[in-house]
Structures are given as structure tokens and as C-alpha cells.
Design a protein around this motif. Structure first.
Motif, PDB file in Angstrom:
ATOM      1  N   SER A 164      37.736  54.589  45.036  1.00  0.00           N
ATOM      2  CA  SER A 164      38.019  53.732  46.193  1.00  0.00           C
ATOM      3  C   SER A 164      37.958  52.257  45.808  1.00  0.00           C
ATOM      4  N   ARG A 165      37.030  51.912  44.935  1.00  0.00           N
ATOM      5  CA  ARG A 165      36.943  50.505  44.495  1.00  0.00           C
ATOM      6  C   ARG A 165      38.207  50.102  43.749  1.00  0.00           C
ATOM      7  N   GLN A 166      38.688  50.983  42.885  1.00  0.00           N
ATOM      8  CA  GLN A 166      39.890  50.658  42.128  1.00  0.00           C
ATOM      9  C   GLN A 166      41.103  50.514  43.036  1.00  0.00           C
ATOM     10  N   VAL A 167      41.236  51.400  44.015  1.00  0.00           N
ATOM     11  CA  VAL A 167      42.365  51.322  44.952  1.00  0.00           C
ATOM     12  C   VAL A 167      42.343  49.987  45.688  1.00  0.00           C
ATOM     13  N   LEU A 168      41.193  49.609  46.208  1.00  0.00           N
ATOM     14  CA  LEU A 168      41.113  48.375  46.987  1.00  0.00           C
ATOM     15  C   LEU A 168      41.284  47.141  46.105  1.00  0.00           C
ATOM     16  N   GLN A 169      40.776  47.196  44.888  1.00  0.00           N
ATOM     17  CA  GLN A 169      40.978  46.061  43.989  1.00  0.00           C
ATOM     18  C   GLN A 169      42.450  45.922  43.605  1.00  0.00           C
ATOM     19  N   ASP A 170      43.154  47.035  43.484  1.00  0.00           N
ATOM     20  CA  ASP A 170      44.589  46.962  43.230  1.00  0.00           C
ATOM     21  C   ASP A 170      45.321  46.346  44.419  1.00  0.00           C
ATOM     22  N   VAL A 171      44.884  46.679  45.629  1.00  0.00           N
ATOM     23  CA  VAL A 171      45.491  46.128  46.847  1.00  0.00           C
ATOM     24  C   VAL A 171      45.226  44.627  46.946  1.00  0.00           C
ATOM     25  N   LEU A 172      43.993  44.234  46.695  1.00  0.00           N
ATOM     26  CA  LEU A 172      43.572  42.845  46.910  1.00  0.00           C
ATOM     27  C   LEU A 172      43.770  41.951  45.695  1.00  0.00           C
ATOM     28  N   GLN A 173      43.914  42.571  44.529  1.00  0.00           N
ATOM     29  CA  GLN A 173      43.931  41.803  43.274  1.00  0.00           C
ATOM     30  C   GLN A 173      42.700  40.912  43.189  1.00  0.00           C
ATOM     31  N   ASP A 174      41.573  41.520  43.539  1.00  0.00           N
ATOM     32  CA  ASP A 174      40.302  40.803  43.533  1.00  0.00           C
ATOM     33  C   ASP A 174      39.183  41.827  43.460  1.00  0.00           C
ATOM     34  N   GLU A 175      37.986  41.359  43.127  1.00  0.00           N
ATOM     35  CA  GLU A 175      36.841  42.251  43.056  1.00  0.00           C
ATOM     36  C   GLU A 175      36.439  42.750  44.442  1.00  0.00           C
ATOM     37  N   VAL A 176      35.978  43.977  44.496  1.00  0.00           N
ATOM     38  CA  VAL A 176      35.386  44.538  45.711  1.00  0.00           C
ATOM     39  C   VAL A 176      33.893  44.681  45.454  1.00  0.00           C
ATOM     40  N   ALA A 177      33.096  43.946  46.221  1.00  0.00           N
ATOM     41  CA  ALA A 177      31.655  43.861  45.955  1.00  0.00           C
ATOM     42  C   ALA A 177      30.833  44.833  46.785  1.00  0.00           C
TER      43      ALA A 177
END
Length: 244
Positions: A164-177
Motif C-alpha cells: 500500500s505504501r508503494q502504491v500511494l508513493q507512486d500516486v503521489l510521487q512523494d513519501e508516505v509517512a
């Protein structure tokens, strides 16, 4: 994102963290008590302002606390990633100069809350998630499928926590903390997996032990809560932390 300056698994005394789900004008049945009317949210935030408090995302609160600057802050969190957050919550938050953390079920974007037996609520898609972040709000993970992580095997933890972290980081092009455990269900293996995946923090629901950076307790906000209810919830939060 700054790294924690203390041991991440040391119990914390955290400022109150309020937990919402759907912000909606719907009058349809709400068996799981997820919907808070935007007017009620407005009253909650107006009351916080009267107390001299400002709502921020959970990661911002934790970082401010490490700097000794969290005395007038509370964290606002919204679970699941419903489209009504963008439609109804964001305008209210902006009106009061506040921000929040939205926890998105990454594998259900453009879908609905299939894990619930109640009414179907639409979940935002990638473009909407990016709009939330662009508006200044934190986007965190709520797993891929809203899975219950307590007792989950290692493969499930990897898929739900790392994936899930990787999916959201791909969407946002930013870190998910930030990470949020569905149903508040976690165990030591789940908390370890969240830390190992590179998240800065994780939150639960009302569980004050151990209450470290990866099991931050939150106060549930119900659809009928008044300012008096929030006072009681926040006061109880502070007392429970002092009693540990």
C-alpha cells in the motif's frame, strides 16, 4: 521528513488525535456510525479554535512534539479515503486554517468500502488523492484492502503494509509517512512490519498500550458528538496517557 529523535517504540504522551471517517450530508442509514455532517465538523473545528487549538495531520503533530512545539495542536485523521472528504471536509478544514491526515485504502481507489456490510461509500481515485495532497493534507496508508492485520501471516503483512505504501508513493510521487491499522487491529508483528516498511508512524483506535510511535492512540468521533463530547474524549485521552 525528519526522523524521530527518540526510540520509536518508547511509549509516548501524544496530544489528542481525533478520528473521523465519512463527512457527508447523506441521511441514508449509517449502521457503522461513519458519517459526520459537515456542519457538525464545522462546529467541532470552531470549538477547537475557540480553545486556541489548531488541527494538523498526525505526522506534523508528532514532529512538532519532538521540537516541543505541539502544545496548541491536535491531530485530525480521516479513515478510508472517501470521496466526500474532498467534497465536504476539505472546504471546512480550509475555512478554519487546519489540515488533516487522510488514510486511503490503496487497493480500493476508485472503488468502494467492500469490507463493510452497510451502505456502499465511494473511495477516491488517484487524481483525487493527489488533489488532497496538493491542498496541504497528509495522505497515509490504510492497507491495500482494509485487512485485519492482527494475526496476519508475513506474506499478508508485506502485501498490505509494504504494497500500500508503494502504491500511494507512486500516486503521489512523494513519501508516505503515516499508517493506520484497519479496525485498530494490530499485534507486535504488524507494528514491526509497519516500522520495517519505512513509515514514520502508525495509529490505532483507543488502545493506550503500548502507545508508541507505531501504535498512536486516537479518539473516535461519532456522528452525534457535540463540543461537550469532544471535551470529554480529549480529557479522557490525557488521563489515560498519564495513567500508563
Amino acid at each position: 521528513m525528519s526522523l524521530p529523535t527518540t526510540d520509536a517504540r518508547t511509549p509516548l504522551r501524544v496530544r489528542p488525535v481525533l478520528m473521523y471517517h465519512s463527512i457527508s450530508v447523506s441521511t441514508a442509514p449509517d449502521p457503522h456510525r461513519l458519517r459526520v455532517h459537515p456542519d457538525r465538523l464545522d462546529r467541532h473545528l470552531r470549538w477547537l479554535r475557540r480553545l486556541g487549538l489548531r488541527g494538523v495531520g498526525l505526522t506534523e503533530l508528532l514532529q512538532a512534539q519532538e521540537r516541543g512545539e505541539a502544545g496548541r495542536l491536535v491531530a485530525l485523521t480521516f479513515d478510508d479515503g472517501y470521496t466526500d472528504f474532498l467534497e465536504h471536509a476539505v472546504p471546512v478544514l480550509e475555512r478554519h486554517g487546519m489540515t488533516a491526515t487522510l488514510y486511503v485504502v490503496a487497493g480500493r481507489m476508485d472503488g468502494a468500502n467492500e469490507w463493510d456490510s452497510g451502505p456502499r461509500l465511494p473511495i477516491m481515485g488517484p487524481d483525487q488523492v493527489r488533489r488532497v495532497a496538493a491542498a496541504g493534507h497528509e495522505v497515509g496508508s490504510h492497507t491495500m484492502t482494509h485487512a485485519r492485520l492482527a494475526g496476519a501471516d508475513p506474506a499478508t503483512l508485506t502485501a498490505e503494509v509494504v504494497g500500500s505504501r508503494q502504491v500511494l508513493q507512486d500516486v503521489l510521487q512523494d513519501e508516505v509517512a503515516g499508517f493506520c491499522y484497519p479496525y485498530g487491529a494490530y499485534d507486535a508483528a504488524a507494528a514491526d512490519a509497519v516500522q520495517a516498511a519505512g513509515y514514520d508512524n502508525g495509529c490505532v483506535i483507543g488502545d493506550y498500550a503500548p502507545g508508541d510511535r507505531f501504535t498512536v492512540p486516537r479518539c473516535y468521533v461519532s456522528p452525534q458528538d457535540t463540543a461537550a463530547h469532544l471535551v470529554a474524549r480529549m480529557s479522557r485521552h490525557q488521563l489515560l496517557q498519564r495513567g500508563r
